[in-house]
Design an enzyme around this catalytic site. Structure first.
Site, PDB file in Angstrom:
ATOM      1  N   HIS A 179      -6.600  -1.904   9.191  1.00  0.00           N
ATOM      2  CA  HIS A 179      -5.976  -3.211   8.964  1.00  0.00           C
ATOM      3  C   HIS A 179      -6.158  -4.135  10.166  1.00  0.00           C
ATOM      4  CE1 HIS A 179      -3.773  -2.804   5.111  1.00  0.00           C
ATOM      5  NE2 HIS A 179      -3.923  -1.511   5.382  1.00  0.00           N
ATOM      6  N   GLU A 198      -5.586  -7.227  10.401  1.00  0.00           N
ATOM      7  CA  GLU A 198      -4.487  -8.195  10.535  1.00  0.00           C
ATOM      8  C   GLU A 198      -3.289  -7.559  11.235  1.00  0.00           C
ATOM      9  OE1 GLU A 198      -2.854  -5.673   7.502  1.00  0.00           O
ATOM     10  OE2 GLU A 198      -4.881  -6.411   7.854  1.00  0.00           O
ATOM     11  N   SER A 208       0.818  -1.215   0.000  1.00  0.00           N
ATOM     12  CA  SER A 208       0.000   0.000   0.000  1.00  0.00           C
ATOM     13  C   SER A 208       0.850   1.263   0.000  1.00  0.00           C
ATOM     14  CB  SER A 208      -0.932   0.014   1.219  1.00  0.00           C
ATOM     15  OG  SER A 208      -1.873  -1.027   1.146  1.00  0.00           O
ATOM     16  N   CYS A 237      -9.172  -1.870   3.544  1.00  0.00           N
ATOM     17  CA  CYS A 237      -8.451  -0.701   3.044  1.00  0.00           C
ATOM     18  C   CYS A 237      -8.864  -0.375   1.595  1.00  0.00           C
ATOM     19  CB  CYS A 237      -6.945  -0.907   3.187  1.00  0.00           C
ATOM     20  SG  CYS A 237      -6.023   0.635   3.254  1.00  0.00           S
TER      21      CYS A 237
END
Length: 373
Positions: A343, A345, A51, A257
Site C-alpha cells: 500500500h 498510500e 480489505s 493490492c
C-alpha cells in the site's frame, strides 16, 4: 463507566485452540478468518480498511485504544473487521482531539472483541499453523456450542467479497486544477488512495466493482486505477475481465493490492493463498528497477505466483519482499500497466512508496503525448 473486567469472553480457533479473556466492543458472537497486524499505530485506519472485511484482527501492539478515535482518521465509511483481539485494552484515551473512546466506537459499530489474552502466544500459533477461521463470543462460553457456530463460517479461500464493500453508485470528485481524469474500479478502496490522486490534481470517478469497461470508458478517462479489496482474487472474475479489456486498449493502468492480483490474473499469472499473509507497517521491499529498498505498509493474504511470472514472456517482476522473496510488484511488458501488492498510500505507515502515484501520472503524461493529434 464501561467495565471490561466483569464480562468474560472466549476466542476459539478452527483447530480447537481456545483463549479466555474479557469482552470489549459489542457483546455478542462474531467470526471470520483470524490474522494479525504488527503495526504500532493506526488501529482506526486498520479497522476501517475494506480489505479486512470478513476477518478478525489481532493487534500485536500491547496497548490498544489509548489515543481514542477521530472521525477523519478512517479509510472507509464504516468499520469493516468482523472481530478484534488485543492484549491490553484502554477504555480511556489521552488525545485531546479524539472524538470518543475506542470502546464506544467498536460498540456503536457492532464489533465483537476480546482482550486480556496472550496475543504473543496467539500470533506464534498463527505463524506456525497458518491462517484459519476463528470466532469470538461473550454470550456462548461453552466451547462445544461455540464450535457449532464456528463451523458455519465460510473459508476465505474461494470467497468473493469485493461486491460486499464496493460503492453502490458512481462517486465523482472534480479537481479545481484538473490535469488528468482517473477512473477508479472500487474493489474495496481506501480513502487515502483517493486523497493521493486529489493531491496530484486528478479528477476521479469511483465505479462499483462490477461496472463494465464500456461504461467507464464513456467518461474517457486518461488512466484506470484498480483498488485494493477483500476476499480471494481468483473469485473476482468480473474484475479480471475488466482489466483484460483495459489492457487491450493499452490505457494507463495502476493497481494496488487486490488490483495487483487482478492485473496478474488478467495477464495469465495465477494467485495463491499465503500461509499467514503480510499485515503490518514495516515490510522491506526491494525495487528491482532502481535497486532501492522501501519500508512498506501491507495487508494481504493472497499473492501472485513467482513461478508463473518467471515463465511469462509478458510479465516482469518489479518489486520483491525481502523477508520471503514473494513478488510485490509487476509490470506488463509493452503495455502501460503496473501494480504493487503493498500500500503506497500507507495510512497508516511510512511514505517511502508514494512515488508510485507519481510514476502513474508520468505514465499518463507519456501516453497522452504519444497519441497523434
Amino acid at each position: 463507566m464501561y467495565d471490561i473486567k466483569k464480562k468474560p469472553a472466549v476466542l476459539l480457533l478452527e483447530d480447537g485452540t481456545s483463549f479466555f479473556g474479557v469482552s470489549i466492543g459489542k457483546q455478542g458472537t462474531s467470526g471470520g478468518e483470524i490474522c494479525f497486524n504488527t503495526g504500532l499505530t493506526g488501529y482506526q485506519e486498520i479497522y476501517t480498511d475494506p480489505s479486512y472485511y470478513g476477518q478478525i484482527i489481532v493487534n500485536t501492539t500491547s496497548h490498544i485504544g489509548n489515543y481514542g478515535v477521530v472521525s477523519d482518521e478512517t479509510e472507509s465509511s464504516s468499520v469493516k473487521i468482523k472481530g478484534l483481539v488485543v492484549k491490553t485494552f484502554s477504555e480511556i484515551y489521552s488525545r485531546k482531539t479524539a472524538d470518543s473512546s475506542l470502546q464506544d466506537y467498536l460498540d456503536n459499530a457492532g464489533v465483537v472483541g476480546i482482550a486480556e489474552i496472550d496475543t504473543r502466544k496467539l500470533v506464534r500459533h498463527i505463524r506456525e499453523k497458518g491462517a484459519m477461521n476463528a470466532i469470538i463470543s461473550s454470550e456462548i462460553l461453552d466451547l462445544e456450542n461455540l464450535k457449532e457456530e464456528l463451523d458455519k463460517i465460510p473459508s476465505m479461500d474461494g470467497l468473493e467479497l469485493s461486491s460486499k464493500v464496493t460503492t453502490s453508485k458512481v462517486v465523482e470528485q472534480i479537481s479545481d486544477n484538473e490535469e488528468f481524469k482517473v477512473a477508479v474500479l472500487d474493489l474495496g478502496i481506501k480513502t487515502n488512495i483517493l486523497r493521493n490522486f486529489k493531491q496530484r490534481n486528478c479528477s476521479y470517478r469511483v465505479y462499483p466493482a462490477n461496472t463494465p469497461f464500456e461504461e467507464m470508458q464513456k467518461w474517457q478517462p486518461d488512466g484506470y486505477f484498480i483498488s485494493n479489496g477483500p476476499g480471494d482474487p481468483a473469485s473476482t472474475a468480473y474484475a479480471v475481465e475488466t482489466v483484460k479489456q483495459i489492457l487491450d486498449q493499452n490505457i494507463p493502468l495502476f493497481g494496488i493490492c487486490m488490483g495487483h492480483q487482478m492485473l496478474g490474473l488478467a495477464a495469465g499469472i495465477s494467485t495463491y493463498k499465503m500461509h499467514h499473509g503480510h499485515r503490518g507497517l514495516n515490510h522491506p521491499v526491494k525495487n528491482l528497477l532502481t535497486g532501492k529498498c522501501e519500508i512498506t505498509s501491507q495487508n494481504h493474504g493472497f499473492s501472485v505466483s513467482a513461478e508463473d511470472i518467471a515463465k511469462s514472456e509478458n510479465v516482469e517482476a518489479t518489486h520483491i519482499n525481502l523477508n520471503d522473496d514473494t513478488v510485490e510488484g509487476i509490470r506488463i511488458k509493452n503495455k502501460n500497466a503496473f501494480s504493487v501488492q503493498y500500500h503506497p498510500e500507507s495510512s497508516p505507515g511510512p511514505h517511502d512508496s508514494r512515488y508510485l502515484f507519481d510514476d502513474f501520472i508520468e505514465m499518463i503524461k507519456l501516453s497522452k503525448n504519444s497519441i497523434p493529434a
